[in-house]
Design a protein around this motif. Structure first.
Motif, short mmCIF file in Angstrom:
data_model
loop_
_atom_site.label_atom_id
_atom_site.label_comp_id
_atom_site.label_asym_id
_atom_site.label_seq_id
_atom_site.Cartn_x
_atom_site.Cartn_y
_atom_site.Cartn_z
N THR B 498 0.68 -1.73 0.26
CA THR B 498 -0.05 0.37 -0.46
C THR B 498 1.04 0.98 0.19
O THR B 498 0.21 2.08 -1.03
CB THR B 498 -1.04 -0.12 1.04
N GLU B 499 1.54 1.10 0.24
CA GLU B 499 2.98 2.61 1.15
C GLU B 499 3.50 2.30 -0.10
O GLU B 499 4.13 3.79 -1.20
CB GLU B 499 3.48 2.30 2.52
N LEU B 500 4.03 1.35 -0.74
CA LEU B 500 4.92 1.69 -1.89
C LEU B 500 4.24 1.36 -2.80
O LEU B 500 5.00 3.12 -3.65
CB LEU B 500 6.04 0.52 -1.86
N SER B 501 3.51 0.97 -3.21
CA SER B 501 1.90 1.85 -4.14
C SER B 501 2.36 3.50 -4.98
O SER B 501 2.53 3.94 -5.19
CB SER B 501 1.35 0.97 -4.81
N VAL B 502 1.46 3.76 -3.19
CA VAL B 502 1.33 5.33 -3.50
C VAL B 502 2.93 6.30 -3.58
O VAL B 502 2.53 6.83 -4.47
CB VAL B 502 1.16 5.67 -1.93
N ARG B 503 3.59 5.49 -2.85
CA ARG B 503 5.12 6.88 -3.18
C ARG B 503 5.65 6.38 -4.44
O ARG B 503 6.12 7.26 -5.05
CB ARG B 503 6.30 5.58 -2.30
N SER B 504 5.44 4.80 -4.95
CA SER B 504 5.82 4.73 -6.38
C SER B 504 5.53 5.57 -7.67
O SER B 504 5.50 5.90 -8.15
CB SER B 504 6.00 3.41 -7.12
N PHE B 505 4.07 5.53 -7.32
CA PHE B 505 3.67 6.54 -8.23
C PHE B 505 3.25 8.13 -7.96
O PHE B 505 3.59 8.45 -8.55
CB PHE B 505 2.18 5.79 -8.57
N THR B 506 2.85 8.66 -6.68
CA THR B 506 3.25 10.00 -6.70
C THR B 506 3.89 10.35 -6.20
O THR B 506 4.80 11.84 -6.12
CB THR B 506 1.73 10.31 -6.06
N GLY B 507 5.18 9.98 -5.10
CA GLY B 507 6.14 10.74 -4.83
C GLY B 507 6.30 10.88 -3.47
O GLY B 507 6.90 11.52 -3.04
N LEU B 508 5.36 10.69 -3.06
CA LEU B 508 4.93 10.98 -1.81
C LEU B 508 5.62 10.44 -0.81
O LEU B 508 6.44 8.98 -0.48
CB LEU B 508 3.84 10.58 -1.18
N GLY B 509 6.41 11.06 0.38
CA GLY B 509 7.65 10.90 0.75
C GLY B 509 9.15 10.32 0.52
O GLY B 509 9.16 9.31 0.96
N SER B 510 9.06 10.57 -0.88
CA SER B 510 10.89 10.51 -1.58
C SER B 510 11.54 10.76 -0.68
O SER B 510 11.43 12.13 -0.34
CB SER B 510 10.15 10.94 -2.66
N GLU B 511 13.08 10.67 -1.25
CA GLU B 511 14.37 11.04 -0.16
C GLU B 511 14.25 12.12 -0.58
O GLU B 511 14.14 12.50 -2.73
CB GLU B 511 15.25 10.21 -0.90
#
Lengths: 121, 511
Positions: B498-511
């Protein structure tokens, strides 16, 4: 979102991630929408590139009559097809970028704004 | 002035430029983020240039044209698939890598999984892939320097090896990026000059070059029709699709996407890479057929059986011929560019190998993430020196053997192991730690066996029939991970999707 995102140090990034409500972001209609919008391009595009090359390799391997047929001066079909791959794939790439920037990034920016935990917290 | 002296002079000048760049960029490396990811401050176009640089290696500049000059148009398959592979990278991985990882390939794959189990295996895998990819290029640099500069191959390997260590240990990713992008510019400039001068012999008409090849008494249709080099259809499909989809999984390419500030820049990096790759690879057939038509395969083969000399010989011919100032100078320039190309390519691999050791293995696994920033940077620099040193020793030991199969091995492992790993990690919720482990271990075994039992190593007695095993091994890699994952359960991996999917598409919380 500004062009160059502010860089934070590692531990802060890890900490910030722990506070984000991922499940809520995942279930939000905005996220489901952009996920669908991306896959609607990605899946056909991968299939298109696969078949673009599959047809080339097929003709080169199993249809020598077509592959060696002169179509532009002395240049044969296989060669002309190969050279056309460059513009076709390049334009597909540009279309993807334009599509993503126009229809997907604005929604993703909203998701980012909504779920990013303000720094002071 | 002899041709060798001239080549060496031009080479030394170009090296001096790169050393000035190293001195100027190394000052900016103050943290491990600078070292591994160039401070995430590289612009999209420059990163695109650097990635294109990774793939416009000596194999592209010298190898493809040599193969075309000898066997006809078939070797153009490399140009087409390497270029198009960045479309796959653009849509499937570029932004996702930037959004989810930190410094290395393992960051993405092990994020949802049991990190301490998966990461060391991936680290070993990346290390093996990078070093086996690096060694043949060093050996090639040795034999090239013998042919081009009149130096023994030991000197060639030592020069390339020590420059590589110097660039990476001092400047890390910042210097690697600059060297790689300058090399790409040199290669584009040299390539367009060479193509222009070659076509000047054919009234600036590509069509006339093709007609000249067709009507030549020694060449003819065989050079224009498919089948001269890839006579087995299975090899064509296998090589083509491995290059098309395997590139996305090469660890040194993945690392480059961490050097930009945001997903948007990662996306434009991939697009710029496609642009520069297209600009260069649209020319390779001109070098190959030009060399065949203007010089002739027999004369090239007499100078070098491997065909690597075809492009330099073409350069000498079109700029005036041997013994003229123009001819010798342009050949010296092309030869020096080819050497810079190799140095840049091995530097890119060296940073991938040393990062995976110092970050994935040492910092994450051995130190469990507890290491001061200064100490992390020291380990990274030290790893570059040690891995560079090991590579030099291995290249010296293998300098007289035919090591071309090693790059095939590296590519087979990367495509069989890394490609399923990264795609499943990003796009498939049901991936489990056990599944990934089975995929990695099984993939390495299958990849190694397919090369060791194949024609590259066993010659006529080969048990496995294909030189390019990808078409069989990549599906096995996907199948192993799939079977392993559906048979086991991994709640953490499932939840974290769930987290990785949101991150990978949106960039939310990226480094």
């Amino acid at each position: 979102m500004s062009d160059v995102m502010m860089e934070h140090n590692t531990d802060a990034a890890d900490e910030a991630r722990k506070k984000i409500n991922w499940q809520e972001a995942y279930d939000s209609p905005e996220f489901q929408k952009i996920k669908k919008k991306r896959l609607v391009f990605i899946i056909p595009a991968v299939i298109l590139v696969f078949f673009l090359f599959f047809i080339l390799f097929w003709v080169q391997s199993f249809n020598p009559a077509l592959a060696t047929k002169a179509v532009a001066g002395d240049a044969n079909f296989a060669f002309v097809y190969s050279m056309l791959i460059f513009p076709i794939v390049w334009i597909s790439g540009m279309l993807y970028i334009l599509y993503v920037r126009k229809t997907i990034y604005p929604i993703e920016d909203k998701i980012q704004e909504k779920y990013t935990i303000a720094k002071e917290e | 002035m002899g041709a060798h002296t001239l080549s060496i002079t031009v080479f030394v000048i170009l090296i001096a430029v790169t050393l000035i760049i190293t001195w100027w960029t190394a000052k900016r490396v103050k943290s491990s983020r600078d070292f591994y990811a160039a401070g995430r401050a590289i612009r999209g176009w420059q990163n695109g240039l650097a990635i294109a640089g990774e793939f416009m290696a000596a194999a592209a500049f010298l190898g493809i044209s040599g193969l075309i000059a000898f066997y006809g148009i078939d070797a153009q398959i490399y140009s087409l698939t390497w270029f198009a592979s960045f479309f796959v990278v653009l849509i499937l991985t570029a932004e996702m890598i930037r959004n989810t990882g930190k410094y290395t390939f393992a960051d993405i794959v092990s994020y949802r999984l049991a990190d301490l189990k998966v990461r060391p295996l991936l680290a070993v895998c990346v290390l093996v892939v990078s070093i086996t990819y690096l060694i043949p290029q060093m050996v090639a640099a040795g034999s090239l320097s013998k042919m081009l500069f009149g130096l023994s191959n030991v000197w060639g390997i030592l020069i390339v090896g020590f420059l590589m260590i110097f660039y990476i240990a001092f400047g890390g990713m910042v210097t690697a990026t600059w060297i790689q992008s300058i090399k790409a510019v040199l290669l584009l400039v040299g390539g367009y000059m060479l193509a222009f001068m070659t076509l000047s012999h054919f009234n600036f008409s590509p069509g006339e070059l093709i007609s000249a090849v067709k009507n030549s008494p020694t060449l003819g249709d065989g050079w224009l029709n498919p089948g001269g080099w890839l006579s087995n259809p299975a090899e064509r499909f296998s090589l083509g699709f491995s290059c098309l989809f395997g590139t996305a999984a090469m660890p040194h390419v993945i690392m480059r996407f961490y050097t930009v500030p945001t997903k948007k820049h990662a996306q434009s990096s991939a697009m710029w890479t496609m642009t520069f790759m297209a600009m260069f690879h649209i020319l390779t057939w001109i070098f190959g057929l030009g060399a065949a038509a203007l010089i002739g395969p027999e004369i090239i083969a007499a100078a070098d059986k491997g065909g690597n000399i075809a492009t330099p010989m073409l350069a000498q011919f079109v700029a005036g011929g041997a013994g003229t100032i123009g001819g010798d100078l342009f050949m010296a320039f092309i030869v020096s560019v080819a050497m810079i190309v190799i140095i840049a390519a091995v530097s890119g691999l060296c940073i991938a190998a040393s990062s995976t050791f110092s970050y994935d293995f040492w910092f994450k696994v051995v130190k469990k993430g507890q290491q001061s920033p200064e100490s992390q940077l020291r380990t990274a620099r030290l790893a570059a020196v040690v891995i560079g040193g090991i590579s030099i020793l291995l290249a010296l030991g293998l300098k007289d053997s035919n090591v071309a199969y090693l790059s095939g091995l590296a590519f087979a492992i990367a495509a069989t192991v890394n490609l399923p790993a990264i795609l499943y990690a990003l796009y498939w919720r049901k991936l489990t730690t056990q599944g990934a482990l089975i995929g990695i271990i099984g993939g390495v075994i299958v990849g190694v066996l397919s090369v060791v039992l194949g024609p590259a190593v066993m010659k006529e007695a080969a048990i496995f029939p294909l030189k390019n095993p990808g078409i069989i091994t990549i599906p096995i890699g996907f199948a192993l991970t799939y079977i392993g994952s559906v048979l086991t359960r991994d709640k953490t991996a499932n939840d974290k999707y769930t987290e990785l999917s949101v991150r990978s598409f949106t960039g939310l919380g990226s480094e």
